[in-house]
Write a protein that holds these residues in place. Structure first.
Motif, mmCIF file in Angstrom:
data_model
loop_
_atom_site.group_PDB
_atom_site.id
_atom_site.type_symbol
_atom_site.label_atom_id
_atom_site.label_comp_id
_atom_site.label_asym_id
_atom_site.label_seq_id
_atom_site.Cartn_x
_atom_site.Cartn_y
_atom_site.Cartn_z
ATOM 1 N N ALA A 113 53.942 66.175 -3.923
ATOM 2 C CA ALA A 113 53.619 64.982 -3.133
ATOM 3 C C ALA A 113 53.262 63.790 -4.002
ATOM 4 O O ALA A 113 53.119 62.681 -3.499
ATOM 5 C CB ALA A 113 52.461 65.301 -2.188
ATOM 6 N N LEU A 141 44.942 63.062 4.671
ATOM 7 C CA LEU A 141 45.869 63.840 3.857
ATOM 8 C C LEU A 141 45.190 65.131 3.437
ATOM 9 O O LEU A 141 44.019 65.130 3.036
ATOM 10 C CB LEU A 141 46.284 63.066 2.604
ATOM 11 C CG LEU A 141 47.052 61.764 2.813
ATOM 12 C CD1 LEU A 141 47.432 61.165 1.475
ATOM 13 C CD2 LEU A 141 48.283 61.986 3.672
ATOM 14 N N GLU A 179 55.450 66.432 13.331
ATOM 15 C CA GLU A 179 54.687 66.768 12.131
ATOM 16 C C GLU A 179 55.558 66.683 10.887
ATOM 17 O O GLU A 179 55.131 66.198 9.838
ATOM 18 C CB GLU A 179 54.084 68.165 12.267
ATOM 19 C CG GLU A 179 52.939 68.271 13.266
ATOM 20 C CD GLU A 179 53.378 68.162 14.715
ATOM 21 O OE1 GLU A 179 54.591 68.347 14.994
ATOM 22 O OE2 GLU A 179 52.504 67.882 15.573
ATOM 23 N N ARG A 180 56.829 67.144 10.985
ATOM 24 C CA ARG A 180 57.706 67.097 9.821
ATOM 25 C C ARG A 180 58.133 65.661 9.524
ATOM 26 O O ARG A 180 58.285 65.273 8.358
ATOM 27 C CB ARG A 180 58.941 67.983 10.061
ATOM 28 C CG ARG A 180 59.712 68.298 8.782
ATOM 29 C CD ARG A 180 58.850 69.038 7.802
ATOM 30 N NE ARG A 180 59.567 69.355 6.559
ATOM 31 C CZ ARG A 180 59.030 69.270 5.358
ATOM 32 N NH1 ARG A 180 57.774 68.853 5.216
ATOM 33 N NH2 ARG A 180 59.706 69.597 4.286
ATOM 34 N N PRO A 223 59.520 66.969 0.958
ATOM 35 C CA PRO A 223 58.073 66.906 1.186
ATOM 36 C C PRO A 223 57.469 68.291 1.370
ATOM 37 O O PRO A 223 58.083 69.165 1.991
ATOM 38 C CB PRO A 223 57.955 66.102 2.486
ATOM 39 C CG PRO A 223 59.240 65.387 2.636
ATOM 40 C CD PRO A 223 60.277 66.261 1.994
ATOM 41 N N ASP A 258 55.523 64.218 7.421
ATOM 42 C CA ASP A 258 55.627 64.633 6.018
ATOM 43 C C ASP A 258 56.559 63.703 5.243
ATOM 44 O O ASP A 258 56.246 63.250 4.136
ATOM 45 C CB ASP A 258 56.147 66.071 5.911
ATOM 46 C CG ASP A 258 55.140 67.119 6.365
ATOM 47 O OD1 ASP A 258 53.929 66.821 6.349
ATOM 48 O OD2 ASP A 258 55.570 68.227 6.722
ATOM 49 N N VAL A 312 48.617 66.925 -1.584
ATOM 50 C CA VAL A 312 49.039 67.870 -0.570
ATOM 51 C C VAL A 312 49.836 69.075 -0.839
ATOM 52 O O VAL A 312 50.116 69.478 -1.689
ATOM 53 C CB VAL A 312 49.943 67.157 0.384
ATOM 54 C CG1 VAL A 312 49.785 67.755 1.745
ATOM 55 C CG2 VAL A 312 49.619 65.722 0.425
ATOM 56 N N LEU A 360 55.011 70.936 3.235
ATOM 57 C CA LEU A 360 54.742 71.070 4.668
ATOM 58 C C LEU A 360 53.303 70.682 4.975
ATOM 59 O O LEU A 360 52.375 71.066 4.272
ATOM 60 C CB LEU A 360 54.973 72.517 5.117
ATOM 61 C CG LEU A 360 56.418 73.018 5.077
ATOM 62 C CD1 LEU A 360 56.458 74.526 5.280
ATOM 63 C CD2 LEU A 360 57.252 72.300 6.122
ATOM 64 N N GLY A 361 53.130 69.929 6.038
ATOM 65 C CA GLY A 361 51.794 69.614 6.522
ATOM 66 C C GLY A 361 50.994 68.723 5.603
ATOM 67 O O GLY A 361 49.818 68.973 5.357
ATOM 68 N N ILE A 362 51.606 67.648 5.102
ATOM 69 C CA ILE A 362 50.871 66.735 4.221
ATOM 70 C C ILE A 362 49.719 66.079 4.970
ATOM 71 O O ILE A 362 48.607 65.984 4.475
ATOM 72 C CB ILE A 362 51.807 65.647 3.662
ATOM 73 C CG1 ILE A 362 52.930 66.270 2.842
ATOM 74 C CG2 ILE A 362 51.019 64.647 2.824
ATOM 75 C CD1 ILE A 362 53.933 65.256 2.321
#
Length: 334
Positions: free
Chosen positions: A147, A136, A107-108, A173, A111, A29, A175-177
């Motif tokens: 990641a 993913l 969303e976070r 992390p 992650d 990711v 962003l947006g995994i």
């Protein structure tokens, strides 16, 4: 959880992954800079910036350790394919967000969860609730590298005799995994969880899976998965459609020897023998079997119990509702 001034509860549901033909292999990711302790003014070049060595952060951690009482009441059996580890991860993410008043978006939060759990199926469903499909993302090499940090560096054990080299900055992390979509779910459908009284580790259940599959088997699963995501949203549910759409050739056939009674239960309990049944499958990596139904819950469970007993396996069973709200925090101010 309580402090001297307030208390709150974090509620996280159990989850079932790999519903019938729906398996989700992890991929990987966009990176942002990670936060760190900074220090300016007198002694700026001498003060340690490790959270476990800096005096200010050590005192803050000391205060938290003295002031917090954490009680966990768990109703999800371990190692049974009902997402116990995913629930623990989401509870930890929400605990950190609540204590730190971080205001993280869903969303976070996902992650952070995926930096620990490494696959999205259980943690996504536990976080957002309902019937969920997830994957993913494949991102640029820097994000993929971030990641892929070993879990031991994401969640290091803190030894009492930690030396000067212990405790590197934790990886933030990307962003947006993970991305997900919530499907519809017919309200009358409930889940009967038939839970054998033995644990099956996910690692062991994965070891029996082949490295490659035939095109025929993959097409079989993809066709049924495309139908199933819509079929479970329609009311009244169509048992003939759903039962066939929940069949699988990618993971259940390879795990049959790990779960005595699995082939017999999934083949002999059908909509024809048990009116009200919609479909039946292995829950996650197992050994729990999940039967979706609109009625006859007890008959389905007890007949499954009889089959398992013939194989020398005792089971428990539960009738569960599909929750739509996912995980949430109940806060009570003193």
């Amino acid at each position: 959880m309580t402090t001297h001034s307030r208390s709150f509860k974090i509620r996280v549901p159990a989850t079932s992954a790999n519903i019938g033909p729906g398996t989700q292999p992890p991929k990987a990711v966009s990176l942002e800079e990670r936060p760190s302790i900074t220090y300016t003014g007198e002694g700026a070049g001498e003060v340690p910036l490790d959270a476990y060595k800096n005096l200010t952060t050590r005192v803050a951690l000391y205060v938290l350790r003295c002031s917090l009482t954490i009680h966990v009441h768990n109703e999800i059996p371990f190692g049974r394919g009902l997402g116990s580890s995913g629930a623990a991860v989401i509870a930890g993410v929400m605990l950190g967000d609540t204590l730190g008043q971080l205001g993280l978006s869903r969303e976070r939060m996902l992650d952070f969860a995926l930096m620990v759990e490494r696959h999205p199926d259980n943690v996504t469903a536990a976080l957002v609730g309902g019937f969920v499909g997830s994957y993913l993302r494949e991102l640029d090499p820097r994000a993929t590298q971030a990641a892929s940090v070993p879990l031991s560096e994401v969640l290091p054990e803190y030894p009492p005799d930690a030396g000067p080299d212990w405790g590197r900055e934790p990886p933030l992390p990307p962003l947006g995994i993970g991305h997900y979509v919530r499907f519809g779910w017919a309200r009358e459908i409930r889940a009967v969880a038939i839970i054998p009284r033995f644990e099956l580790s996910t690692a062991k259940a994965r070891e029996v899976l082949p490295q490659s599959y035939s095109r025929k088997d993959l097409v079989f699963n993809m066709q049924r998965l495309a139908v199933l995501t819509t079929a479970l949203s329609r009311s009244p549910p169509d048992p003939d459609l759903i039962y066939e759409a929940m069949k699988d050739r990618v993971h259940q056939p390879y795990r049959r020897d790990l779960i005595p009674g699995l082939p017999e239960v999934t083949s002999s309990i059908t909509p024809g023998t048990h009116p009200g049944l919609l479909g039946i499958c292995l829950s996650g990596a197992g050994p729990t079997i999940l039967a979706l139904a609109v009625n006859s819950f007890e008959a389905i469970a007890e007949d499954a119990r009889k089959i398992f007993r013939e194989k020398g396996v005792d089971v428990d069973w539960l009738v569960l509702d599909v929750v739509s709200e996912g995980s949430y925090v109940e806060e009570h101010k003193a």
